[in-house]
Enzyme design. Structure first.
Site, PDB file in Angstrom:
ATOM      1  N   GLU A  86       0.653  -1.054  -0.015  1.00 37.35           N
ATOM      2  CA  GLU A  86       0.050   0.035  -0.174  1.00 37.35           C
ATOM      3  C   GLU A  86       0.935   1.280  -0.027  1.00 37.35           C
ATOM      4  O   GLU A  86       2.103   1.156   0.797  1.00 37.35           O
ATOM      5  CB  GLU A  86      -0.931   0.092   1.173  1.00 37.35           C
ATOM      6  N   LYS A 109      -9.059   2.652  -2.124  1.00 36.28           N
ATOM      7  CA  LYS A 109      -9.511   2.112  -0.848  1.00 36.28           C
ATOM      8  C   LYS A 109     -10.851   2.813  -0.542  1.00 36.28           C
ATOM      9  O   LYS A 109     -11.027   3.899  -0.612  1.00 36.28           O
ATOM     10  CB  LYS A 109      -8.410   2.465   0.110  1.00 36.28           C
ATOM     11  N   CYS A 144      -4.883  -2.752   3.018  1.00 36.32           N
ATOM     12  CA  CYS A 144      -4.521  -2.592   4.556  1.00 36.32           C
ATOM     13  C   CYS A 144      -5.844  -3.229   5.172  1.00 36.32           C
ATOM     14  O   CYS A 144      -6.015  -4.212   5.056  1.00 36.32           O
ATOM     15  CB  CYS A 144      -4.448  -0.990   4.846  1.00 36.32           C
TER      16      CYS A 144
END
Length: 336
Positions: A86, A109, A144
């Protein structure tokens, strides 16, 4: 892409500086809903690589060159997939690039985590396109803490994901934990609990690429006025090094031994998509082990805008993020 001969029990850890031989075609690079490309997996056994490396902090050219070097190294080692962590290159977006250079998926995201919301916006509905069909299988990717989200995992299961990129940033080790700080923010939880849980809950091969931070990199991430204060730089030692890249089989078992925390390079192992079937025979939450007549997900992938034409016959005609950024077009070929 060309298939490679593999034994599913072998593995190797390779750094960018190691000798390379046996050139192969370029790998799919990763930096989803029904899969958007109707392409069954024609290559079921191949090598894949998870990156554990430090980017070129605040240096676009250096970051790009290192990324290209890692992709080239993975290709020379016969890898069909190389996965990056990420924010390896500033943004919380993820793309999947085919060997032809075409971007076959782009997503953001969907909900930045905690203080990330001070900097990053939320992904639009088309960011739910997180799994695409490729010749190396149904390839998915999340960023994440998205990898902890039970709804996103259920969504990927329903799309019959086969190999997954769980992209992580660098985290401090558990040895730095002080009450009441939550264990949730530690490297061990992300890479050794969340990631294997994703693997066995979805029955997918799961790569967990992460960053590495050197002492110089830590200094570059500090305000300029503080960079020469050794005491403050040493206080950043919690994250200096601390790479935590991992690679898990569909049953959650490690596919390759853990690399040293300061290792900068590629974590490589052999993937056999037929192993997915062994796990999914026991528990397939996108198939025989789920009750869609009782539990279902409602998914809305339509990008939302501030202005909506009430007379528009089809709101689905809104351009996707991929189209708005021009990533749906082939990348220009480099002139020789």
């Amino acid at each position: 892409m060309q298939s490679t001969q593999n034994s599913s029990s072998s593995f190797e850890i390779i750094s960018p500086s190691s000798e390379s031989s046996g050139k192969s075609g370029p790998p799919i690079a990763q930096s989803d809903s029904s899969p958007s490309h109707s392409m069954p997996a024609t290559i079921r056994k191949y090598k894949a690589a998870a990156v554990q490396a430090e980017p070129g902090w605040f240096d676009l050219e250096k970051s790009v060159q290192k990324t290209v070097t890692l992709i080239d190294e993975a290709g020379q080692k016969g890898c069909k997939l190389v996965a990056f962590p990420e924010t390896c290159h500033l943004y919380m977006a993820q793309i999947i690039v085919a060997p032809t250079g075409n971007v076959i998926n782009h997503r953001r995201k969907i909900k930045p985590t905690h203080v990330e919301r001070l900097v990053f916006g939320e992904g639009t509905g088309d960011s739910l396109t997180s799994v695409v069909e490729t010749e190396i299988g149904n390839l998915g990717h999340l960023n994440c803490w998205e990898n902890m989200n039970p709804f996103l995992k259920a969504h990927a299961c329903a799309l019959h994901e086969q190999i997954h990129v769980a992209a992580w940033p660098v985290y401090p080790p558990a040895s730095t934990l002080r009450y009441p700080d939550p264990y949730t923010n530690m490297s061990e939880l992300q890479s050794e609990l969340v990631t294997p849980a994703y693997a066995y809950e979805t029955g997918t091969w799961t790569l967990a690429p992460t960053q590495v931070v050197t002492r110089e990199g830590a200094k570059l991430n500090m305000p300029r006025r503080l960079r020469e204060d050794d005491v403050l730089v040493d206080a950043e030692a919690a994250v200096i090094g601390n790479g935590f890249a991992r690679f898990y089989r569909p049953d959650g078992y490690r596919a390759v031994e853990d690399p040293p925390k300061t290792f900068d390079g590629l974590l490589i192992t052999n993937v056999d998509l037929d192993e997915n079937l062994l796990t999914k025979r026991l528990a397939d939450f996108g198939g025989h082990y789920m009750r869609p007549d009782l539990i279902r997900l409602l998914v809305d992938k339509t990008p939302k805008t501030y202005v909506v034409d009430a007379n528009s016959p089809d709101p689905q005609t809104f351009p996707s993020t991929l189209e708005r950024l021009g990533l749906n077009k082939p990348l220009p070929l480099e002139e020789s």
